[in-house]
Design an enzyme around this catalytic site. Structure first.
Site, mmCIF file in Angstrom:
data_model
loop_
_atom_site.group_PDB
_atom_site.id
_atom_site.type_symbol
_atom_site.label_atom_id
_atom_site.label_comp_id
_atom_site.label_asym_id
_atom_site.label_seq_id
_atom_site.Cartn_x
_atom_site.Cartn_y
_atom_site.Cartn_z
ATOM 1 N N TYR A 126 0.764 -1.282 0.057
ATOM 2 C CA TYR A 126 0.035 0.065 0.104
ATOM 3 C C TYR A 126 0.853 1.236 -0.156
ATOM 4 O O TYR A 126 0.566 2.025 -0.760
ATOM 5 C CB TYR A 126 -1.118 -0.083 1.170
ATOM 6 C CG TYR A 126 -1.596 1.375 1.427
ATOM 7 C CD1 TYR A 126 -2.838 1.604 0.620
ATOM 8 C CD2 TYR A 126 -1.537 2.035 2.460
ATOM 9 C CE1 TYR A 126 -3.336 2.796 0.714
ATOM 10 C CE2 TYR A 126 -2.169 3.360 2.857
ATOM 11 C CZ TYR A 126 -3.161 3.628 1.796
ATOM 12 O OH TYR A 126 -3.832 4.656 2.042
ATOM 13 N N GLU A 129 -11.532 6.737 5.717
ATOM 14 C CA GLU A 129 -10.645 7.450 6.821
ATOM 15 C C GLU A 129 -11.452 7.766 7.832
ATOM 16 O O GLU A 129 -11.120 7.692 8.996
ATOM 17 C CB GLU A 129 -10.088 8.857 6.152
ATOM 18 C CG GLU A 129 -9.181 8.681 5.125
ATOM 19 C CD GLU A 129 -7.723 8.389 5.754
ATOM 20 O OE1 GLU A 129 -7.571 8.208 6.882
ATOM 21 O OE2 GLU A 129 -6.809 7.856 5.029
ATOM 22 N N TRP A 161 -5.019 1.594 10.728
ATOM 23 C CA TRP A 161 -5.215 1.672 9.167
ATOM 24 C C TRP A 161 -5.054 0.063 8.642
ATOM 25 O O TRP A 161 -5.802 -0.204 7.563
ATOM 26 C CB TRP A 161 -4.119 2.562 8.400
ATOM 27 C CG TRP A 161 -4.296 2.460 7.112
ATOM 28 C CD1 TRP A 161 -3.769 2.301 5.880
ATOM 29 C CD2 TRP A 161 -5.568 2.976 6.443
ATOM 30 N NE1 TRP A 161 -4.283 2.297 4.895
ATOM 31 C CE2 TRP A 161 -5.281 2.682 4.979
ATOM 32 C CE3 TRP A 161 -6.622 3.419 6.730
ATOM 33 C CZ2 TRP A 161 -6.426 3.215 4.118
ATOM 34 C CZ3 TRP A 161 -7.624 4.053 5.692
ATOM 35 C CH2 TRP A 161 -7.487 3.720 4.477
#
Length: 209
Positions: free
Chosen positions: A37, A59, A67
């Protein structure tokens, strides 16, 4: 490096040099998923409505969580939310809310689910006003980007993220606080907070290295 292999120790700046000789922040060296990522997606420009809506939504779901958790669940999120098509999500009703609350593949937080549906409606309302979510968000680009040498130097908000948060709230968006909006700005390339020593610094083409 597999997900089960501990990453090498970080240096004083917070960077880790992987087996490939590339320096990344410690968070991006924790797993193959995070590394890929970081190397391919994080900080690259996203300028289309659906792409910005998806990242804004994720988010918000990430708030209070790691995350890595959201990234692992992203395929399930995309399936559950019709690929984050704002028009489809804006049309969700109570049945869809209950469907989402029963979906173990996503984060089952009712407030965040309702905020996502509301934000889809706010996104489509922008069009009726002659505006566009992606264009609106990118209008809050700063005159210059941070140049953090260490992890500790990376800010969590900025005057622009505060202003963006205020504007989006005025347009009917929810779960768009200044910290969440700064994370969005990092993720879609509006600011470049790659550490100066990272192999990704300046890779977005938006800012010089």
């Amino acid at each position: 490096m597999s997900d089960a292999t501990p990453p090498p120790p970080a240096d004083d700046s917070g960077l880790v040099t992987g087996p490939d000789g590339r320096a990344r922040p410690a968070w991006a060296a924790q797993s193959d998923l995070l590394r890929d990522y970081y190397d391919v997606e994080w900080g690259m420009p996203v300028r289309d409505e659906r792409g910005v809506f998806e990242r804004l939504s994720l988010e918000a779901f990430q708030s209070g969580l790691s995350w890595a958790t959201i990234l692992r669940k992203r395929p399930a999120f995309r399936a559950a939310f019709d690929g984050f098509d704002p028009d489809r999500v804006a049309a969700y009703d109570d049945h869809d809310v209950e469907r989402l609350m029963a979906d173990a593949g996503i984060v089952r937080n009712r407030a965040k689910i309702l905020a996502t549906i509301g934000n889809a409606r706010a996104t489509t309302a922008l069009r009726e006003e002659g505006d566009d979510l992606a264009e609106l968000v990118w209008r809050f680009s700063p005159a210059e980007t941070p140049r953090p040498a260490r992890i500790a130097d990376v800010p969590s908000t900025s005057p622009e993220s505060i202003a963006l948060s205020t504007e989006l709230k005025a347009r009917g968006f929810r779960w768009v606080g200044p910290t969440t909006m700064f994370a969005l700005m990092e993720a879609i390339g509006i600011v470049d907070t790659h550490l100066v020593g990272s192999h990704r610094r300046g890779s977005s083409g938006v800012w010089p290295s």
